[in-house]
Motif scaffolding. Structure first.
Motif, short mmCIF file in Angstrom:
data_model
loop_
_atom_site.label_atom_id
_atom_site.label_comp_id
_atom_site.label_asym_id
_atom_site.label_seq_id
_atom_site.Cartn_x
_atom_site.Cartn_y
_atom_site.Cartn_z
N PRO A 78 -32.94 -13.09 58.71
CA PRO A 78 -31.86 -14.04 59.03
C PRO A 78 -31.94 -14.49 60.48
CG PRO A 78 -31.01 -11.81 59.00
CD PRO A 78 -32.45 -11.72 58.56
N ASP A 79 -31.40 -15.68 60.74
CA ASP A 79 -31.31 -16.17 62.12
C ASP A 79 -29.97 -16.87 62.30
OD1 ASP A 79 -31.57 -18.65 60.88
OD2 ASP A 79 -33.69 -18.86 61.40
N LEU A 80 -29.79 -17.55 63.42
CA LEU A 80 -28.51 -18.20 63.71
C LEU A 80 -28.23 -19.37 62.78
CD1 LEU A 80 -28.60 -18.16 67.62
CD2 LEU A 80 -27.36 -16.61 66.08
N GLU A 81 -29.25 -19.89 62.11
CA GLU A 81 -29.05 -21.02 61.22
C GLU A 81 -28.87 -20.59 59.76
OE1 GLU A 81 -32.25 -23.70 61.74
OE2 GLU A 81 -31.83 -24.09 63.86
N THR A 82 -28.91 -19.29 59.49
CA THR A 82 -28.73 -18.81 58.12
C THR A 82 -27.30 -19.07 57.66
OG1 THR A 82 -30.37 -17.07 58.48
CG2 THR A 82 -28.87 -16.80 56.60
N PRO A 83 -27.10 -19.79 56.52
CA PRO A 83 -25.74 -20.06 56.03
C PRO A 83 -24.98 -18.78 55.73
CG PRO A 83 -27.37 -21.45 54.91
CD PRO A 83 -28.14 -20.43 55.69
N LEU A 84 -23.80 -18.65 56.30
CA LEU A 84 -23.02 -17.44 56.13
C LEU A 84 -22.45 -17.31 54.72
CD1 LEU A 84 -21.05 -17.40 59.51
CD2 LEU A 84 -23.16 -16.19 58.93
N GLU A 85 -22.26 -18.43 54.03
CA GLU A 85 -21.63 -18.36 52.71
C GLU A 85 -22.63 -18.02 51.60
OE1 GLU A 85 -23.04 -22.51 53.56
OE2 GLU A 85 -21.86 -20.95 54.61
N GLU A 86 -23.93 -17.97 51.93
CA GLU A 86 -24.94 -17.70 50.91
C GLU A 86 -25.47 -16.27 51.06
OE1 GLU A 86 -28.03 -20.51 50.71
OE2 GLU A 86 -26.71 -22.26 50.85
N PRO A 87 -25.94 -15.68 49.96
CA PRO A 87 -26.52 -14.32 50.06
C PRO A 87 -27.76 -14.32 50.95
CG PRO A 87 -26.10 -14.94 47.77
CD PRO A 87 -25.95 -16.19 48.58
N LEU A 88 -28.00 -13.20 51.60
CA LEU A 88 -29.21 -13.07 52.41
C LEU A 88 -30.44 -13.08 51.52
CD1 LEU A 88 -28.14 -10.29 54.95
CD2 LEU A 88 -28.38 -12.74 55.39
N ALA A 89 -31.51 -13.64 52.03
CA ALA A 89 -32.74 -13.75 51.27
C ALA A 89 -33.37 -12.37 51.08
CB ALA A 89 -33.72 -14.67 51.99
N VAL A 90 -33.88 -12.10 49.90
CA VAL A 90 -34.58 -10.86 49.59
C VAL A 90 -35.83 -11.19 48.79
CG1 VAL A 90 -32.49 -9.44 49.59
CG2 VAL A 90 -33.26 -10.52 47.46
N ILE A 91 -36.75 -10.23 48.76
CA ILE A 91 -37.95 -10.39 47.94
C ILE A 91 -37.66 -9.78 46.58
CG2 ILE A 91 -40.41 -9.89 47.75
CD1 ILE A 91 -40.50 -9.55 50.75
N PRO A 92 -37.78 -10.51 45.51
CA PRO A 92 -37.43 -9.98 44.18
C PRO A 92 -38.33 -8.84 43.77
CG PRO A 92 -38.59 -12.07 43.97
CD PRO A 92 -38.31 -11.90 45.43
N GLY A 93 -37.80 -7.97 42.90
CA GLY A 93 -38.60 -6.88 42.37
C GLY A 93 -38.75 -5.73 43.35
N ARG A 94 -39.67 -4.83 43.01
CA ARG A 94 -39.92 -3.65 43.82
C ARG A 94 -41.40 -3.52 44.12
NH1 ARG A 94 -36.20 1.23 41.27
NH2 ARG A 94 -34.16 0.23 41.61
N PRO A 95 -41.73 -2.81 45.21
CA PRO A 95 -43.16 -2.60 45.51
C PRO A 95 -43.86 -1.85 44.38
CG PRO A 95 -41.80 -2.07 47.42
CD PRO A 95 -40.86 -2.29 46.28
N VAL A 96 -45.16 -2.00 44.33
CA VAL A 96 -45.97 -1.40 43.27
C VAL A 96 -46.08 0.10 43.48
CG1 VAL A 96 -48.25 -1.41 42.20
CG2 VAL A 96 -47.24 -3.54 43.02
N ASP A 97 -46.05 0.87 42.38
CA ASP A 97 -46.28 2.30 42.42
C ASP A 97 -47.76 2.55 42.75
OD1 ASP A 97 -46.65 5.00 41.98
OD2 ASP A 97 -45.56 5.05 40.09
N PRO A 98 -48.07 3.27 43.85
CA PRO A 98 -49.48 3.45 44.24
C PRO A 98 -50.30 4.25 43.24
CG PRO A 98 -48.02 4.81 45.58
CD PRO A 98 -47.14 3.89 44.80
N SER A 99 -49.65 4.88 42.25
CA SER A 99 -50.41 5.59 41.22
C SER A 99 -50.68 4.71 40.00
CB SER A 99 -49.66 6.85 40.78
OG SER A 99 -48.42 6.51 40.17
#
Length: 636
Positions: free
Chosen positions: A554-575
């Protein structure tokens, strides 16, 4: 030390137990000297007599005064219990430290033996060993000592395993300190407190156990006697003469309580002494020949880290760091950043394995069997003087039982042959170099007396005790406020500028890396997915994962009324790495090919490589404003 003993004795329990224990120990020393004649005097005219003015607790079947015999028996009872406790502690400590000293296979065997022994009740073990060692005081001491050893071994194993994972132990390994010396200088001082406390409490248990064996006739034999023997001899007349059995029993209870209560008080205020080791002055050795590329400090080719399972958290990464260059490594937790640093620093322990087609530091290979001891010593000194590691948590990076100056001076004494005074002067100078105020005073303080930022700067100062060519900083700004973070980063930049030191900076914060580094390595699922100049990160990143990391800041221009950006899903299991690109399941630009074929790093401009079948050309910052709903809301 004196202040902590005062802390023990200032508490009501500590003061009372201390006075009582001191009185009992004093009695054990003086009673045989003062009253042995009265205790052994036979008076046939007063056999089995009750309490009288002449015999306070009555007499035994030979007319001997029971009161004086109880007093005199204090020496043998307490001395034999302390000897048995010492045997239990030292045997348990040896078994508990065996996994660290003997390696994986012998350590497992020792741990299994200890686990089996702990499963048996202590009294049953004591009786078992008493039968083996024979009847008598010697056999009883050995029986109780070895019967108590498994519990101390289990405690020591747990404590040693916990301390062995601390960063200051890892730093000692980087410096080339041997296992036995690490045990003496770094591990034992940090586990001494719980061992001392448990030994003090265990002495009370040993006293009771020894009295029990003597009561059963397996301990002290006539004409010698202890409290247990006195109880056994008085058993037959307990109904007509109870004081004869009651008096030694009360003595056992009082002495046991004194040991146990004093142990509890020591647990709250006892300090651990610092052990001192011998200084080894290194002799000059010839290092391997310099690399063809004189500007290369660290060369990594096809580095892999594997664990049983199989688990491969680092999968064939390659990079080179040159003199005076700051290279940043970014990625989510579990992407392999810290394991890469630990592999470079030779800190991956069994059962982990490190493989690489080339892993060299200043031209010296770091993998493979060393041809001679001289080459091994040369490699150890190379890492100890030219390689610096700054760990993530400065509180665990320092040994809490040693003063800061002593810890900084250790490497100089070990690898540079400095005297104690010279090494301490160097430590003060390095603390001054990392901008710690009043370094002379601070060098005499313990780690807990430093703030978080000062500890981190002191950790960097430790790396500067030699002449480092490379500093590996693993999350050096974690848990620090933004002002202190900037100070630490400015310090690393100043060190790089002044001495042309190369820096490998590992961080979760991609904006920090963009501001400080010359080049950025983006890791995902154990691989480098993008390698690009730091000044191109904001506008020229082409891998979807790199762009998603940037969009999530996030930065100063990130809209306050919207959810923060995230990366969907989860990291891969190394096994369980999937076929094709590991990021495909989380990538909105994935195509069919991405799910079947694993991309390799390919050139996309000067000093810019991307491992992606569908690299993006738009500037990364546009991801926030082009309606990428999956990044914004986290929906795949």
């Amino acid at each position: 030390m004196r202040a902590r003993w005062h802390a023990v004795l200032r508490t009501p329990v500590g003061a009372g137990a201390g006075v009582l224990l001191f009185a009992i120990l004093l009695l054990a020393v003086l009673a045989p000297v003062l009253w042995s004649d009265q205790a052994n005097a036979i008076d046939t005219e007063h056999l089995l007599e009750g309490s009288t003015a002449q015999h306070l607790l009555g007499t035994d079947n030979l007319g001997r005064d029971i009161f004086y015999r109880v007093l005199v028996a204090s020496r043998s009872s307490i001395l034999l219990a302390l000897i048995a406790t010492s045997i239990a502690v030292f045997t348990g400590l040896a078994l508990g430290c065996a996994p660290m000293l003997l390696g994986r296979r012998a350590g497992r065997l020792t741990t299994s033996v200890v686990n089996i022994a702990v499963a048996f009740p202590g009294l049953l073990l004591a009786l078992f060993f008493a039968v083996i060692f024979g009847v008598g005081a010697k056999g009883a001491v050995l029986a109780i000592g070895f019967a108590g050893a498994p519990s101390f071994a289990r405690l020591a194993q747990t404590l040693v395993a916990g301390i062995s994972e601390r960063d200051f132990v890892a730093a000692a390994r980087i410096a080339g300190v041997g296992r036995f010396r690490i045990l003496l200088r770094h591990v034992l001082p940090n586990i001494a407190e719980p061992l001392v406390v448990n030994a003090t409490i265990g002495a009370g248990g040993a006293l009771l156990a020894f009295a029990g064996l003597s009561f059963l006739g397996l301990g002290v034999q006539p004409p010698a006697y202890d409290w247990g023997r006195l109880m056994g001899e008085s058993l037959n007349s307990i109904y007509v003469h109870p004081a004869a059995a009651l008096a030694p029993g009360v003595a056992v209870v009082i002495a046991g309580l004194a040991f146990n209560l004093f142990g509890e008080a020591v647990a709250k205020g006892f300090g651990v002494p610092v052990l001192k080791g011998a200084r080894v002055v290194p002799q000059p050795e010839t290092m391997p020949a310099a690399p063809v590329d004189d500007d290369a400090v660290l060369v990594v080719r096809e580095l892999r880290v594997t664990f049983p399972g199989p688990v491969t958290p680092v999968r064939g990464i390659s990079f080179t760091i040159h003199k005076g260059e700051i290279v940043g490594v970014v990625g989510e937790s579990g992407s392999g950043k810290s394991l890469t640093a630990l592999a470079v620093a030779q800190l991956i322990e069994s059962p982990g394995q490190v493989h690489a087609s080339e892993l060299s530091f200043l031209g010296a290979p770091l993998l493979g069997r060393v041809p001679s001891r001289s080459t091994a010593d040369a490699r150890r000194r190379l890492l100890g003087t030219s390689f610096a590691m700054v760990f993530q948590d400065p509180m665990t990076s320092f040994n809490p039982t040693k003063r800061i100056g002593v810890q900084l001076a250790e490497g100089a004494r070990e690898h540079q042959g400095m005297s104690r005074r010279q090494a301490m002067a160097r430590a003060v100078d390095r603390l001054r170099a990392v901008r710690i105020p009043t370094p002379e005073r601070r060098a005499r303080q313990y780690p807990h007396e430093f703030s978080g930022g000062m500890r981190q700067r002191a950790m960097i100062g430790m790396g500067l005790m030699g002449s480092p060519a490379l500093i590996v900083a693993d999350e050096p700004t974690t848990a620090l406020d933004v002002t202190v973070q900037q100070q630490v980063l400015n310090l690393l930049e100043a060190i790089r500028t002044e001495d042309e030191v190369a820096v490998l900076l590992i961080s979760h914060d991609i904006t920090v890396v963009a501001q400080v580094c010359d080049r950025v390595l983006v890791m995902y699922a154990g691989r480098i997915v993008e390698d690009l100049p730091a000044d191109e990160l904001a506008s020229g990143a082409r891998h979807p994962y790199t762009r998603a990391l940037l969009a999530a800041v996030p930065d100063l221009e990130t809209p306050l009324e919207e959810p923060l950006a995230v990366i969907p899903g989860r990291p891969v299991d190394p096994s369980q790495f999937p076929a094709g690109c590991a990021f495909a399941a989380r990538c909105e630009f994935a195509e069919d090919r991405c799910k079947t074929d694993d991309p390799t790093l390919t050139s996309h401009g000067p000093a810019h490589e991307v491992a992606c079948w569908n690299p993006q050309g738009a500037p990364a910052w546009q991801a926030r404003y082009l309606g990428h709903e999956s990044i914004r809301t986290g929906r795949a």
